[in-house]
Design a protein around this motif. Structure first.
Motif, PDB file in Angstrom:
ATOM      1  N   ARG A  41       0.845  -1.208   0.000  1.00 16.22           N
ATOM      2  CA  ARG A  41       0.000   0.000   0.000  1.00 16.22           C
ATOM      3  C   ARG A  41       0.880   1.258   0.000  1.00 16.22           C
ATOM      4  NH1 ARG A  41      -1.740   0.060   5.589  1.00 16.22           N
ATOM      5  NH2 ARG A  41       0.186   1.226   5.796  1.00 16.22           N
ATOM      6  N   ARG A 124      -8.093 -10.366   4.968  1.00 14.58           N
ATOM      7  CA  ARG A 124      -7.572  -9.080   5.460  1.00 14.58           C
ATOM      8  C   ARG A 124      -8.651  -8.028   5.648  1.00 14.58           C
ATOM      9  NH1 ARG A 124      -1.759  -8.856   5.346  1.00 14.58           N
ATOM     10  NH2 ARG A 124      -1.180 -11.016   5.011  1.00 14.58           N
ATOM     11  N   ASP A 125      -8.246  -6.917   6.260  1.00 14.00           N
ATOM     12  CA  ASP A 125      -9.239  -5.925   6.659  1.00 14.00           C
ATOM     13  C   ASP A 125      -9.823  -5.108   5.508  1.00 14.00           C
ATOM     14  OD1 ASP A 125      -6.745  -4.753   6.414  1.00 14.00           O
ATOM     15  OD2 ASP A 125      -6.714  -3.858   8.427  1.00 14.00           O
ATOM     16  N   ASN A 129      -5.199  -2.914   1.936  1.00 14.60           N
ATOM     17  CA  ASN A 129      -4.224  -3.727   2.676  1.00 14.60           C
ATOM     18  C   ASN A 129      -4.175  -5.160   2.148  1.00 14.60           C
ATOM     19  OD1 ASN A 129      -3.515  -1.676   4.380  1.00 14.60           O
ATOM     20  ND2 ASN A 129      -4.841  -2.332   6.071  1.00 14.60           N
ATOM     21  N   ASP A 169     -14.816  -9.280  12.923  1.00 16.82           N
ATOM     22  CA  ASP A 169     -13.744  -8.721  13.750  1.00 16.82           C
ATOM     23  C   ASP A 169     -13.938  -7.210  13.842  1.00 16.82           C
ATOM     24  OD1 ASP A 169     -11.478  -7.718  14.878  1.00 16.82           O
ATOM     25  OD2 ASP A 169     -10.071  -8.653  13.487  1.00 16.82           O
ATOM     26  N   ARG A 172     -11.699  -4.010  13.319  1.00 14.03           N
ATOM     27  CA  ARG A 172     -11.568  -3.384  12.000  1.00 14.03           C
ATOM     28  C   ARG A 172     -12.273  -2.037  11.940  1.00 14.03           C
ATOM     29  NH1 ARG A 172     -12.738  -9.111   8.975  1.00 14.03           N
ATOM     30  NH2 ARG A 172     -10.696 -10.042   9.447  1.00 14.03           N
ATOM     31  N   ARG A 175      -9.653   0.210  13.064  1.00 17.29           N
ATOM     32  CA  ARG A 175      -8.616   0.268  12.030  1.00 17.29           C
ATOM     33  C   ARG A 175      -9.077   1.114  10.856  1.00 17.29           C
ATOM     34  NH1 ARG A 175      -4.582  -3.441  12.566  1.00 17.29           N
ATOM     35  NH2 ARG A 175      -4.169  -3.393  10.330  1.00 17.29           N
ATOM     36  N   ARG A 178      -8.716   4.663  11.662  1.00 13.67           N
ATOM     37  CA  ARG A 178      -7.290   5.031  11.724  1.00 13.67           C
ATOM     38  C   ARG A 178      -6.741   5.297  10.316  1.00 13.67           C
ATOM     39  NH1 ARG A 178      -2.575   1.807  12.241  1.00 13.67           N
ATOM     40  NH2 ARG A 178      -3.778  -0.110  12.538  1.00 13.67           N
ATOM     41  N   TYR A 179      -7.046   4.413   9.377  1.00 13.04           N
ATOM     42  CA  TYR A 179      -6.533   4.618   8.013  1.00 13.04           C
ATOM     43  C   TYR A 179      -7.236   5.793   7.339  1.00 13.04           C
ATOM     44  CZ  TYR A 179      -4.132   0.130   8.440  1.00 13.04           C
ATOM     45  OH  TYR A 179      -3.309  -0.879   8.853  1.00 13.04           O
ATOM     46  N   ARG A 182      -5.531   8.787   8.756  1.00 15.10           N
ATOM     47  CA  ARG A 182      -4.116   8.889   8.403  1.00 15.10           C
ATOM     48  C   ARG A 182      -3.941   9.352   6.966  1.00 15.10           C
ATOM     49  NH1 ARG A 182      -0.268   3.714   8.006  1.00 15.10           N
ATOM     50  NH2 ARG A 182      -0.823   3.427  10.193  1.00 15.10           N
TER      51      ARG A 182
HETATM   52  P1  ATP Z   1       0.411   0.139   9.457  1.00 13.04           P
HETATM   53  O1  ATP Z   1       1.372  -0.693  10.243  1.00 13.04           O
HETATM   54  O2  ATP Z   1       1.028   1.121   8.536  1.00 13.04           O
HETATM   55  O3  ATP Z   1      -0.710   0.688  10.245  1.00 13.04           O
HETATM   56  P2  ATP Z   1      -0.133  -2.308   8.248  1.00 13.04           P
HETATM   57  O4  ATP Z   1      -0.924  -2.585   7.019  1.00 13.04           O
HETATM   58  O5  ATP Z   1       1.276  -2.734   8.277  1.00 13.04           O
HETATM   59  O6  ATP Z   1      -0.314  -0.802   8.461  1.00 13.04           O
HETATM   60  P3  ATP Z   1      -0.546  -3.914  10.615  1.00 13.04           P
HETATM   61  O7  ATP Z   1      -1.421  -3.593  11.763  1.00 13.04           O
HETATM   62  O8  ATP Z   1       0.907  -3.939  10.788  1.00 13.04           O
HETATM   63  O9  ATP Z   1      -0.943  -2.880   9.472  1.00 13.04           O
HETATM   64  O10 ATP Z   1      -1.065  -5.290  10.006  1.00 13.04           O
HETATM   65  C1  ATP Z   1      -0.438  -5.894   8.886  1.00 13.04           C
HETATM   66  C2  ATP Z   1      -1.484  -6.410   7.923  1.00 13.04           C
HETATM   67  O11 ATP Z   1      -2.254  -7.402   8.555  1.00 13.04           O
HETATM   68  C3  ATP Z   1      -2.473  -5.361   7.422  1.00 13.04           C
HETATM   69  O12 ATP Z   1      -2.031  -4.766   6.251  1.00 13.04           O
HETATM   70  C4  ATP Z   1      -3.721  -6.139   7.211  1.00 13.04           C
HETATM   71  O13 ATP Z   1      -3.727  -6.658   5.901  1.00 13.04           O
HETATM   72  C5  ATP Z   1      -3.604  -7.290   8.160  1.00 13.04           C
HETATM   73  N1  ATP Z   1      -4.434  -7.095   9.359  1.00 13.04           N
HETATM   74  C6  ATP Z   1      -4.081  -6.548  10.531  1.00 13.04           C
HETATM   75  N2  ATP Z   1      -5.093  -6.552  11.412  1.00 13.04           N
HETATM   76  C7  ATP Z   1      -6.134  -7.121  10.784  1.00 13.04           C
HETATM   77  C8  ATP Z   1      -7.470  -7.440  11.163  1.00 13.04           C
HETATM   78  N3  ATP Z   1      -7.960  -7.136  12.361  1.00 13.04           N
HETATM   79  N4  ATP Z   1      -8.246  -8.050  10.231  1.00 13.04           N
HETATM   80  C9  ATP Z   1      -7.763  -8.366   9.023  1.00 13.04           C
HETATM   81  N5  ATP Z   1      -6.537  -8.098   8.610  1.00 13.04           N
HETATM   82  C10 ATP Z   1      -5.712  -7.473   9.474  1.00 13.04           C
END
Ligand code: ATP
Ligand code: MG
Length: 423
Positions: A41, A124-125, A129, A169, A172, A175, A178-179, A182
């Motif tokens: 991303r 994934r969320d 991502n 979940d 999310r 999350r 937050r995104y 951000r």
């Molecule tokens: P950042 O660290 O910049 O906030 P990231 O994408 O690296 O973003 P992380 O929290 O490190 O976010 O999680 C890594 C990846 O795991 C995410 O990109 C997402 O795809 C997946 N992920 C994290 N938490 C969840 C969740 N609750 N449900 C589904 N997927 C998740």
């Protein structure tokens, strides 16, 4: 779409070589490795992010073991989760076995089985991502984007991958906001509806998981935007009926950032968040989020000190009085009150304690006092206390001054009770 050129430009050389080495080792084991999640991303957005997550089609732990044997990486493996961390001098890499997840009921932890890259992306969320980049030799740099994440990035949208995502979940929900904040993105229309619909499922999430998401929010550059938005969306009252996102929070968070070393910032934010809480409110909050004993102490102290602040709003206070008013409180709680108080006098007194008074020590120690003929026990305790107060108030400066004062106390046969500390 191929991003080979972008990867080569984006990743630091050293990191790029590590990643290629891992991919080469994987090929020898007949496995494929992908960059996934945040780094893909951010690479597409052009933001730096060197927290690399790698997904392996096949056993990630076995691969990581092999890599660790042939390089100077330290290995931290979780066999149960099929994940491994490789720690190098300047970087760490996270490797995970591609997995398939199913949710038995909302809020439950998913059942996990090994799967394909696609299985791993669909769990994934958000679409932004849920992209990967292949690191295998035959299609190096190829973008894997089954859910139109790239298009959503271009349209600046946060989109869930299926209608049950938030209820599977509900972290999310946090999350998503937050995104959104951000990146300054928007919720795609259906995602916005689902988020509203599934707000109540936040109640199914454990305190540890909610707290973890708040901690992630507090790592953002401007977490107050996220908190305010969570307030607007009606998320905050579900976490605690006393939580508010308002202008006060925004102003104080900003003040906290300008005051404090970044390491303590998340704890400061937590304490500011509960600043308007009642005693019962805070106990509920601590229990709901399973807050650590240490932070709980600081949060309770924050409120206790808040009710005593009027005592510090007097211009005539001597430094020793300030010291005795504040010495029982956690420094973090004092810092929070310095940020929160609108009285410049209170602010000044709290800062004076934090930066100077709490470090003041007498030059004479017990041994030296004994040599002056002061006996160990209550008498010495009293003398030390008088010396300490005199030092705080600038009445003695040098060791010679202290000696003189100690001897004069001894001559007075000093064993009356010292002044009670100001409460
Ligand atoms: P950042 O660290 O910049 O906030 P990231 O994408 O690296 O973003 P992380 O929290 O490190 O976010 O999680 C890594 C990846 O795991 C995410 O990109 C997402 O795809 C997946 N992920 C994290 N938490 C969840 C969740 N609750 N449900 C589904 N997927 C998740
Ligand atoms: Mg990350």
């Amino acid at each position: 779409m191929n991003l080979a050129r972008q990867i080569e430009q984006y990743l630091p050389r050293q990191l790029l070589e590590l990643v290629k080495d891992i991919s080469g080792q994987a090929a020898k084991q007949g496995k494929r490795v992908y960059l996934v999640g945040g780094v893909v991303r951010d690479l597409l957005l052009g933001y730096p992010n060197f927290d690399l997550d790698l997904v392996v089609e096949g056993d990630a732990v076995k691969l990581a073991q092999r890599v660790a044997e042939t390089s100077r990486a330290k290995l931290l493996a979780h066999h149960r989760f099929g994940t491994a961390k490789l720690r190098y001098e300047n970087f760490t890499l996270d490797l995970a076995t591609a997995r398939k997840e199913t949710y038995a009921k909302p809020g439950a932890l998913p059942t996990v089985t090994p799967g394909t890259l696609k299985d791993d992306l669909v769990r994934r969320d958000f679409s932004i991502n849920a992209m990967a980049i292949s690191l295998a030799a035959n299609d190096y740099g190829e973008l894997v984007d089954p859910y139109q994440g790239k298009s959503d990035l271009e349209h600046r949208l946060i989109r869930v991958l299926h209608t049950g995502s938030f209820s599977d979940d509900a972290t999310r929900i946090l999350r998503a906001v937050r995104y959104e904040q951000r990146f300054g993105f928007e919720f795609e229309a259906q995602t916005a509806q689902l988020l509203k619909r599934d707000l109540p499922t936040l109640d199914t999430i454990s305190g540890d998981r909610i707290r973890h998401e708040l901690e992630l929010i507090f790592k953002e550059k401007q977490p107050e935007f996220v908190i305010n938005r969570l307030g607007e969306l009606g998320v905050l009252p579900i976490i605690s009926p006393f939580l508010k996102g308002d202008g006060w929070i925004a102003e104080k968070f900003d003040r906290a950032r300008r005051l404090k070393k970044p390491t303590q910032l998340p704890s400061l934010y937590f304490c500011l968040l509960i600043y308007s809480f009642s005693k019962t409110g805070i106990e509920q909050f601590l229990a709901r989020l399973n807050i650590s004993a240490k932070l709980s102490r600081a949060m309770r102290d924050t409120l206790r000190l808040k009710t005593n602040l009027p005592l510090l709003d007097r211009p005539s206070l001597k430094p020793s009085e300030i010291y005795y008013l504040l010495r029982e409180y956690e420094p973090l709680a004092i810092q929070v009150n310095a940020i929160a108080s609108d009285s410049s006098m209170v602010h000044h007194h709290l800062q004076l304690f934090l930066t100077e008074l709490r470090y003041v020590r007498t030059s004479l120690n017990g041994e030296e006092l004994k040599r002056l003929g002061i006996s160990a026990g209550p008498e010495m305790g009293q003398v030390l206390q008088v010396l300490h107060k005199a030092k705080l108030d600038g009445e003695v400066r040098t060791k010679a001054d202290e000696k003189k004062l100690a001897l004069s106390l001894k001559a007075l046969d000093f064993h009356t009770d010292p002044e009670p500390p100001v409460e």
